[in-house]
Design a protein around this motif. Structure first.
Motif, PDB file in Angstrom:
ATOM      1  N   PHE A  29       0.838  -1.204   0.000  1.00 30.46           N
ATOM      2  CA  PHE A  29       0.000   0.000   0.000  1.00 30.46           C
ATOM      3  C   PHE A  29       0.875   1.256   0.000  1.00 30.46           C
ATOM      4  CE2 PHE A  29      -2.234  -3.471   2.053  1.00 30.46           C
ATOM      5  CZ  PHE A  29      -3.368  -3.557   1.268  1.00 30.46           C
ATOM      6  N   GLY A  30       1.915   1.237   0.815  1.00 26.66           N
ATOM      7  CA  GLY A  30       2.857   2.349   0.837  1.00 26.66           C
ATOM      8  C   GLY A  30       3.621   2.460  -0.461  1.00 26.66           C
ATOM      9  N   ASP A  31       4.006   1.307  -1.043  1.00 30.63           N
ATOM     10  CA  ASP A  31       4.724   1.332  -2.320  1.00 30.63           C
ATOM     11  C   ASP A  31       3.863   1.927  -3.432  1.00 30.63           C
ATOM     12  OD1 ASP A  31       7.011   0.276  -1.200  1.00 30.63           O
ATOM     13  OD2 ASP A  31       6.597  -1.778  -1.863  1.00 30.63           O
ATOM     14  N   ALA A  32       2.575   1.572  -3.440  1.00 30.91           N
ATOM     15  CA  ALA A  32       1.667   2.134  -4.451  1.00 30.91           C
ATOM     16  C   ALA A  32       1.567   3.650  -4.286  1.00 30.91           C
ATOM     17  CB  ALA A  32       0.284   1.499  -4.339  1.00 30.91           C
ATOM     18  N   ARG A  59       1.352   5.318  16.243  1.00 25.83           N
ATOM     19  CA  ARG A  59       0.945   5.849  17.544  1.00 25.83           C
ATOM     20  C   ARG A  59       1.783   5.228  18.653  1.00 25.83           C
ATOM     21  NH1 ARG A  59      -5.370   5.076  17.150  1.00 25.83           N
ATOM     22  NH2 ARG A  59      -4.649   3.259  18.273  1.00 25.83           N
ATOM     23  N   GLY A  60       2.390   4.091  18.377  1.00 22.54           N
ATOM     24  CA  GLY A  60       3.223   3.444  19.376  1.00 22.54           C
ATOM     25  C   GLY A  60       2.436   2.743  20.460  1.00 22.54           C
ATOM     26  N   ASP A  61       1.173   2.433  20.175  1.00 25.81           N
ATOM     27  CA  ASP A  61       0.338   1.791  21.187  1.00 25.81           C
ATOM     28  C   ASP A  61       0.310   0.274  21.064  1.00 25.81           C
ATOM     29  OD1 ASP A  61      -1.091   1.736  18.843  1.00 25.81           O
ATOM     30  OD2 ASP A  61      -2.958   2.482  19.704  1.00 25.81           O
ATOM     31  N   ALA A  62       1.137  -0.278  20.186  1.00 23.62           N
ATOM     32  CA  ALA A  62       1.238  -1.725  20.031  1.00 23.62           C
ATOM     33  C   ALA A  62       2.705  -2.126  20.164  1.00 23.62           C
ATOM     34  CB  ALA A  62       0.707  -2.149  18.661  1.00 23.62           C
ATOM     35  N   LEU A  63       2.941  -3.341  20.603  1.00 20.60           N
ATOM     36  CA  LEU A  63       4.322  -3.796  20.743  1.00 20.60           C
ATOM     37  C   LEU A  63       5.037  -3.848  19.402  1.00 20.60           C
ATOM     38  CD1 LEU A  63       3.863  -6.613  23.391  1.00 20.60           C
ATOM     39  CD2 LEU A  63       4.771  -4.306  23.736  1.00 20.60           C
ATOM     40  N   VAL A  64       4.298  -4.230  18.366  1.00 21.61           N
ATOM     41  CA  VAL A  64       4.865  -4.293  17.021  1.00 21.61           C
ATOM     42  C   VAL A  64       3.871  -3.643  16.060  1.00 21.61           C
ATOM     43  CG1 VAL A  64       5.626  -5.797  15.156  1.00 21.61           C
ATOM     44  CG2 VAL A  64       6.120  -6.429  17.519  1.00 21.61           C
ATOM     45  N   ASP A  65       4.343  -2.682  15.290  1.00 17.12           N
ATOM     46  CA  ASP A  65       3.515  -2.044  14.271  1.00 17.12           C
ATOM     47  C   ASP A  65       4.212  -2.274  12.939  1.00 17.12           C
ATOM     48  OD1 ASP A  65       2.045  -0.477  12.556  1.00 17.12           O
ATOM     49  OD2 ASP A  65       2.026   1.289  13.844  1.00 17.12           O
ATOM     50  N   GLU A  66       3.658  -3.168  12.134  1.00 13.98           N
ATOM     51  CA  GLU A  66       4.269  -3.517  10.854  1.00 13.98           C
ATOM     52  C   GLU A  66       4.290  -2.350   9.877  1.00 13.98           C
ATOM     53  OE1 GLU A  66       2.150  -6.948   9.510  1.00 13.98           O
ATOM     54  OE2 GLU A  66       3.030  -8.236  11.039  1.00 13.98           O
ATOM     55  N   ARG A  67       3.536  -1.309  10.154  1.00  9.31           N
ATOM     56  CA  ARG A  67       3.496  -0.147   9.260  1.00  9.31           C
ATOM     57  C   ARG A  67       4.561   0.888   9.612  1.00  9.31           C
ATOM     58  NH1 ARG A  67      -2.953   0.109   9.602  1.00  9.31           N
ATOM     59  NH2 ARG A  67      -3.310  -1.864   8.586  1.00  9.31           N
ATOM     60  N   PHE A  68       5.279   0.678  10.710  1.00  7.64           N
ATOM     61  CA  PHE A  68       6.361   1.576  11.130  1.00  7.64           C
ATOM     62  C   PHE A  68       7.667   0.971  10.637  1.00  7.64           C
ATOM     63  CE2 PHE A  68       9.066   3.645  14.462  1.00  7.64           C
ATOM     64  CZ  PHE A  68       8.721   4.957  14.181  1.00  7.64           C
ATOM     65  N   ALA A  69       8.364   1.692   9.774  1.00 10.21           N
ATOM     66  CA  ALA A  69       9.536   1.147   9.095  1.00 10.21           C
ATOM     67  C   ALA A  69      10.726   0.975  10.037  1.00 10.21           C
ATOM     68  CB  ALA A  69       9.935   2.049   7.935  1.00 10.21           C
ATOM     69  N   VAL A 116      -2.166   8.768  -0.501  1.00 13.38           N
ATOM     70  CA  VAL A 116      -2.327   7.705   0.489  1.00 13.38           C
ATOM     71  C   VAL A 116      -2.671   6.406  -0.223  1.00 13.38           C
ATOM     72  CG1 VAL A 116      -3.077   9.251   2.335  1.00 13.38           C
ATOM     73  CG2 VAL A 116      -4.783   8.196   0.877  1.00 13.38           C
ATOM     74  N   GLY A 117      -2.204   5.303   0.325  1.00 15.92           N
ATOM     75  CA  GLY A 117      -2.570   3.978  -0.161  1.00 15.92           C
ATOM     76  C   GLY A 117      -3.799   3.503   0.588  1.00 15.92           C
ATOM     77  N   LEU A 118      -4.761   2.955  -0.132  1.00 20.60           N
ATOM     78  CA  LEU A 118      -5.998   2.469   0.479  1.00 20.60           C
ATOM     79  C   LEU A 118      -5.933   0.969   0.686  1.00 20.60           C
ATOM     80  CD1 LEU A 118      -8.822   4.348  -1.445  1.00 20.60           C
ATOM     81  CD2 LEU A 118      -7.898   4.843   0.821  1.00 20.60           C
ATOM     82  N   ARG A 119      -6.366   0.556   1.852  1.00 21.77           N
ATOM     83  CA  ARG A 119      -6.489  -0.871   2.151  1.00 21.77           C
ATOM     84  C   ARG A 119      -7.954  -1.149   2.476  1.00 21.77           C
ATOM     85  NH1 ARG A 119      -2.007  -1.943   5.000  1.00 21.77           N
ATOM     86  NH2 ARG A 119      -1.105   0.086   4.896  1.00 21.77           N
ATOM     87  N   PRO A 149      -2.907  -0.796  -4.463  1.00 23.31           N
ATOM     88  CA  PRO A 149      -1.845  -1.559  -5.125  1.00 23.31           C
ATOM     89  C   PRO A 149      -2.308  -2.074  -6.466  1.00 23.31           C
ATOM     90  CG  PRO A 149      -1.998  -2.189  -2.829  1.00 23.31           C
ATOM     91  CD  PRO A 149      -3.196  -1.305  -3.125  1.00 23.31           C
ATOM     92  N   GLY A 150      -1.417  -2.071  -7.418  1.00 22.39           N
ATOM     93  CA  GLY A 150      -1.736  -2.541  -8.758  1.00 22.39           C
ATOM     94  C   GLY A 150      -2.130  -1.433  -9.715  1.00 22.39           C
ATOM     95  N   GLU A 151      -2.495  -0.272  -9.197  1.00 23.89           N
ATOM     96  CA  GLU A 151      -2.818   0.877 -10.049  1.00 23.89           C
ATOM     97  C   GLU A 151      -1.514   1.525 -10.490  1.00 23.89           C
ATOM     98  OE1 GLU A 151      -5.278   3.523  -7.836  1.00 23.89           O
ATOM     99  OE2 GLU A 151      -7.049   2.263  -8.020  1.00 23.89           O
TER     100      GLU A 151
END
Length: 154
Positions: A29-32, A59-69, A116-119, A149-151
């Protein structure tokens, strides 16, 4: 890695034709969104150029955020941006609402466009978690381009 609103990578001077701000995540989504932002910024080269400002936040409210690089992902991103020859800046922040982070950078840089990428999310997911893209679409003071993605950029 730098937390807060400090630039990770920047080229100066600022672009004459304005900034394209992209809400980026290290996924499809970010790559698109990034592909479209780079294409739109490159189109402005004849008008003095446009720059790309990439915002990655959590936001840092989770132990792991896959969207944070991770640092390696940011290094790859910076290398990709350098390869475009466009002025660019990468900002990464932890602790505030991600939509607010993107909107604050767009306001600070007087952005010409936010991308923005839409999911796909279920109605219940939107109700419980909110939608960064939706808040950006409804609140941004400049045009917003929402992509999937894909567009391919036009």
């Amino acid at each position: 890695m730098t937390a807060g609103q400090e630039p990770v990578q920047e080229q100066t001077p600022p672009p004459a034709a304005g900034w394209v701000v992209v809400a980026w995540t290290p996924d499809e989504f970010g790559d698109a969104a990034l592909e479209h932002a780079i294409a739109w910024a490159a189109e402005g080269a004849a008008a003095g150029g446009r720059g790309v400002a990439v915002v990655n936040g959590t936001r840092g409210d989770a132990l792991v955020d896959e969207r944070f690089a991770a640092p390696g992902g940011l290094a790859d991103l910076a290398e990709r941006l350098r390869g475009t020859g466009l002025p660019h800046v990468v900002r990464q922040e932890m602790g505030r609402d991600v939509a607010e982070q993107v909107l604050d950078v767009a306001a600070e840089l007087s952005a010409r466009l936010v991308v923005v990428g839409l999911r796909h999310r279920s109605p219940v997911g939107k109700l419980l978690m909110g939608s960064v893209a939706q808040r950006i679409l409804l609140t941004a003071e400049c045009p917003v381009l929402a992509v999937k993605p894909g567009e391919q950029p036009a």
